[in-house]
Motif scaffolding. Structure first.
Motif, PDB file in Angstrom:
ATOM      1  N   LYS A 226       0.816  -1.220   0.000  1.00  0.00           N
ATOM      2  CA  LYS A 226       0.000   0.000   0.000  1.00  0.00           C
ATOM      3  C   LYS A 226       0.853   1.276   0.000  1.00  0.00           C
ATOM      4  O   LYS A 226       0.540   2.248   0.680  1.00  0.00           O
ATOM      5  N   ILE A 227       1.944   1.234  -0.775  1.00  0.00           N
ATOM      6  CA  ILE A 227       2.784   2.430  -0.911  1.00  0.00           C
ATOM      7  C   ILE A 227       2.301   3.141  -2.166  1.00  0.00           C
ATOM      8  O   ILE A 227       2.866   2.996  -3.267  1.00  0.00           O
ATOM      9  N   THR A 228       1.232   3.904  -2.023  1.00  0.00           N
ATOM     10  CA  THR A 228       0.520   4.412  -3.190  1.00  0.00           C
ATOM     11  C   THR A 228       1.274   5.447  -4.020  1.00  0.00           C
ATOM     12  O   THR A 228       1.150   5.432  -5.256  1.00  0.00           O
ATOM     13  N   PRO A 229       2.054   6.366  -3.431  1.00  0.00           N
ATOM     14  CA  PRO A 229       2.757   7.318  -4.313  1.00  0.00           C
ATOM     15  C   PRO A 229       3.671   6.612  -5.309  1.00  0.00           C
ATOM     16  O   PRO A 229       3.669   6.929  -6.497  1.00  0.00           O
ATOM     17  N   ASP A 230       4.430   5.644  -4.807  1.00  0.00           N
ATOM     18  CA  ASP A 230       5.326   4.897  -5.701  1.00  0.00           C
ATOM     19  C   ASP A 230       4.530   4.049  -6.680  1.00  0.00           C
ATOM     20  O   ASP A 230       4.924   3.898  -7.842  1.00  0.00           O
ATOM     21  N   LEU A 231       3.422   3.496  -6.207  1.00  0.00           N
ATOM     22  CA  LEU A 231       2.596   2.666  -7.080  1.00  0.00           C
ATOM     23  C   LEU A 231       2.097   3.461  -8.280  1.00  0.00           C
ATOM     24  O   LEU A 231       2.222   3.014  -9.424  1.00  0.00           O
ATOM     25  N   TYR A 232       1.538   4.641  -8.030  1.00  0.00           N
ATOM     26  CA  TYR A 232       0.983   5.419  -9.129  1.00  0.00           C
ATOM     27  C   TYR A 232       2.077   5.872 -10.100  1.00  0.00           C
ATOM     28  O   TYR A 232       1.873   5.874 -11.319  1.00  0.00           O
ATOM     29  N   GLU A 233       3.233   6.250  -9.559  1.00  0.00           N
ATOM     30  CA  GLU A 233       4.329   6.653 -10.439  1.00  0.00           C
ATOM     31  C   GLU A 233       4.790   5.482 -11.293  1.00  0.00           C
ATOM     32  O   GLU A 233       5.063   5.624 -12.489  1.00  0.00           O
ATOM     33  N   MET A 234       4.884   4.307 -10.676  1.00  0.00           N
ATOM     34  CA  MET A 234       5.337   3.123 -11.388  1.00  0.00           C
ATOM     35  C   MET A 234       4.321   2.702 -12.455  1.00  0.00           C
ATOM     36  O   MET A 234       4.678   2.345 -13.581  1.00  0.00           O
ATOM     37  N   VAL A 235       3.042   2.760 -12.093  1.00  0.00           N
ATOM     38  CA  VAL A 235       1.979   2.356 -13.024  1.00  0.00           C
ATOM     39  C   VAL A 235       1.962   3.263 -14.251  1.00  0.00           C
ATOM     40  O   VAL A 235       1.876   2.788 -15.392  1.00  0.00           O
ATOM     41  N   THR A 236       2.035   4.573 -14.027  1.00  0.00           N
ATOM     42  CA  THR A 236       1.955   5.488 -15.170  1.00  0.00           C
ATOM     43  C   THR A 236       3.182   5.369 -16.071  1.00  0.00           C
ATOM     44  O   THR A 236       3.068   5.476 -17.296  1.00  0.00           O
ATOM     45  N   ALA A 237       4.346   5.125 -15.470  1.00  0.00           N
ATOM     46  CA  ALA A 237       5.549   4.922 -16.295  1.00  0.00           C
ATOM     47  C   ALA A 237       5.436   3.619 -17.082  1.00  0.00           C
ATOM     48  O   ALA A 237       5.847   3.538 -18.248  1.00  0.00           O
ATOM     49  N   TRP A 238       4.863   2.592 -16.444  1.00  0.00           N
ATOM     50  CA  TRP A 238       4.715   1.274 -17.080  1.00  0.00           C
ATOM     51  C   TRP A 238       3.799   1.340 -18.298  1.00  0.00           C
ATOM     52  O   TRP A 238       4.164   0.865 -19.389  1.00  0.00           O
ATOM     53  N   ILE A 239       2.617   1.938 -18.131  1.00  0.00           N
ATOM     54  CA  ILE A 239       1.704   1.948 -19.268  1.00  0.00           C
ATOM     55  C   ILE A 239       2.153   2.933 -20.343  1.00  0.00           C
ATOM     56  O   ILE A 239       1.741   2.825 -21.495  1.00  0.00           O
ATOM     57  N   ALA A 240       3.002   3.895 -19.959  1.00  0.00           N
ATOM     58  CA  ALA A 240       3.562   4.776 -20.979  1.00  0.00           C
ATOM     59  C   ALA A 240       4.523   4.003 -21.873  1.00  0.00           C
ATOM     60  O   ALA A 240       4.561   4.206 -23.095  1.00  0.00           O
TER      61      ALA A 240
END
Length: 444
Positions: A226-240
């Motif tokens: 549940k480390i959401t800041p890192d999760l969202y950054e990682m997710v957006t970089a991944w789908i990019a």
């Protein structure tokens, strides 16, 4: 709702390199006389300094060397003598010779700690061939990591990276992900994510492709913890970098799972899901229709349900959606006929916020993005406006109009519960701006 999760990796990464356990990783240590005989074969112009060995060390080392190389030696009985050598070794040559023996005896005894002591001594001795330094450090990393000596393991792993260690099956990227795994294995989750994000940034700076498994591993760890800041950054970089339909679906579902969205918020998230063709479950359509409301946005509801039928995801036997479609179709004609009057009223200088926002929402649902843009911009100047909602929807209109820079500026400024939704829309906008978001949405 749950998402399809990647399988958890084994704790502590084990890379495919064999450790020598019963044979030396280098030639067995030679006493000076033997070494001298071998050196004669070298170029006479090459000058070498004789090994720096004390008399006390020579006397202790020779019987250990002979016993180690002899058949049938009781290695357990030999161990005390090896440990004595470890205490005696002072010079670089003594450390190298002792380390070689300790590593090999440790291998025959399956004693990882003795092997690690040997490897450390050889590295301290600074006599390891230059082209083998990376390999020796990697072996030291494996041994330390296997005994949960994580701080020490990371030092050796970093040294193997710095010395460009690689094999046919192991590259720099494998070593870097192993470093992140070392942190994860030690329970130092944030440090592991920080390292992984830094390695991703370094690859991007160098113009190199980031392995997809790096993103998936980071996302899995951040999601589970549940480390959401890192999760969202990682997710957006991944789908990019990997904007496939399956990846978009996972990214959107991750965001839904970590948040409790209200109707308007889930609508804006599912609008993105629809746009990237990631509506893969009948519940997606049901949530969408409930949030949009056939009485309020009949054209959008009708379009979404018809798309669900066409895709085969939605059955015509679904009573809830069938009734919503009937209601929506019955209201579209009258709703569309009211649009000119709605536009006129909303343009008036005395128009209230509710009227202006309603006009913006209506024109967005009819895909009239220019008029939606006009009214969202007007709404944002009015007291009491729900800024994050209006700004996100204005950004959606601008994306559809190809005004990507303006949309990105709006999305960057969104906070609160819509912030993670905005991040996903930002990834989509950047992909559209670079011509990659829609063209790659066919893979898994």
């Amino acid at each position: 709702m749950t998402i399809r999760q990647p399988r958890k990796p084994l704790s502590g990464i084990a890379l495919a390199i064999a450790l020598a356990t019963c044979t030396a990783v280098v030639a067995t240590g030679l006493l000076p006389a033997e070494a001298h005989a071998q050196r004669k074969k070298k170029d006479k112009k090459e000058k070498e300094q004789p090994p720096e060995l004390s008399d006390e060390f020579r006397e202790a080392f020779l019987p250990v060397q002979e016993a180690m190389n002899a058949e049938g030696t009781d290695m357990a009985a030999l161990r005390p003598q090896v440990e004595q050598l470890v205490q005696l070794a002072q010079s670089k040559d003594e450390k190298f010779f002792t380390g070689n023996v300790a590593y090999n005896v440790g291998g025959k005894l399956d004693d990882k700690q003795l092997q690690l002591t040997g490897m450390e001594l050889m590295l301290e001795g600074e006599k390891v061939p230059a082209d083998q330094i990376g390999r020796y450090n990697f072996i030291a990393y494996q041994l330390a990591n296997g005994m949960d000596q994580f701080d020490k393991a990371r030092r050796y792993l970093q040294a193997s990276i710095d010395n460009n260690f690689s094999t046919e099956t192991i590259g720099r990227s494998d070593l870097q992900i192993a470093m992140a795994e070392s942190y994860f294995g030690a329970g130092e989750t944030q440090q592991g994510l920080d390292y992984l994000e830094g390695a991703i940034a370094d690859k991007k700076t160098a113009g190199e492709e980031v392995p997809a498994q790096w993103y998936r591993r980071g996302i899995t760890v951040a999601y589970e913890n549940k480390i959401t800041p890192d999760l969202y950054e990682m997710v957006t970089a991944w789908i990019a970098d990997y904007p496939t339909t399956a990846n978009w679906r996972d990214a959107i579902n991750l965001t839904r799972n970590l948040n409790t969205f209200e109707g308007g918020e889930i609508l804006d998230l599912l609008r993105l899901s629809r746009r990237v063709e990631a509506m893969g479950d009948v519940s997606d359509y049901e949530y969408y229709v409930e949030a949009a409301d056939a009485r309020r946005l009949p054209k959008e509801v009708s379009d979404v349900i018809e798309e669900g039928y066409a895709s085969g995801v939605v059955s015509r036997d679904n009573l809830y959606l069938a009734e919503a479609l009937e209601l929506a179709k019955g209201r579209i004609a009258a709703d569309r006929a009211d649009l000119p009057a709605l536009e006129t009223d909303a343009m008036a200088s005395d128009a209230g916020l509710r009227l202006v926002s309603g006009a913006a929402d209506a024109f967005l649902s009819y895909d009239d993005y220019a008029k939606a843009e006009t009214f969202y911009e007007k709404a944002l100047t009015m007291p009491g406006v729900e800024k994050n909602e209006a700004q996100l929807r204005l950004a959606i209109a601008k994306i559809e109009l190809g005004k990507y820079d303006a949309a990105l500026d709006l999305l960057t400024d969104i906070d609160g519960k819509r912030a993670p939704i905005a991040k996903l829309w930002m990834a989509y906008a950047r992909g559209e701006q670079g011509g990659t978001a829609t063209g790659a949405m066919t893979g898994g």
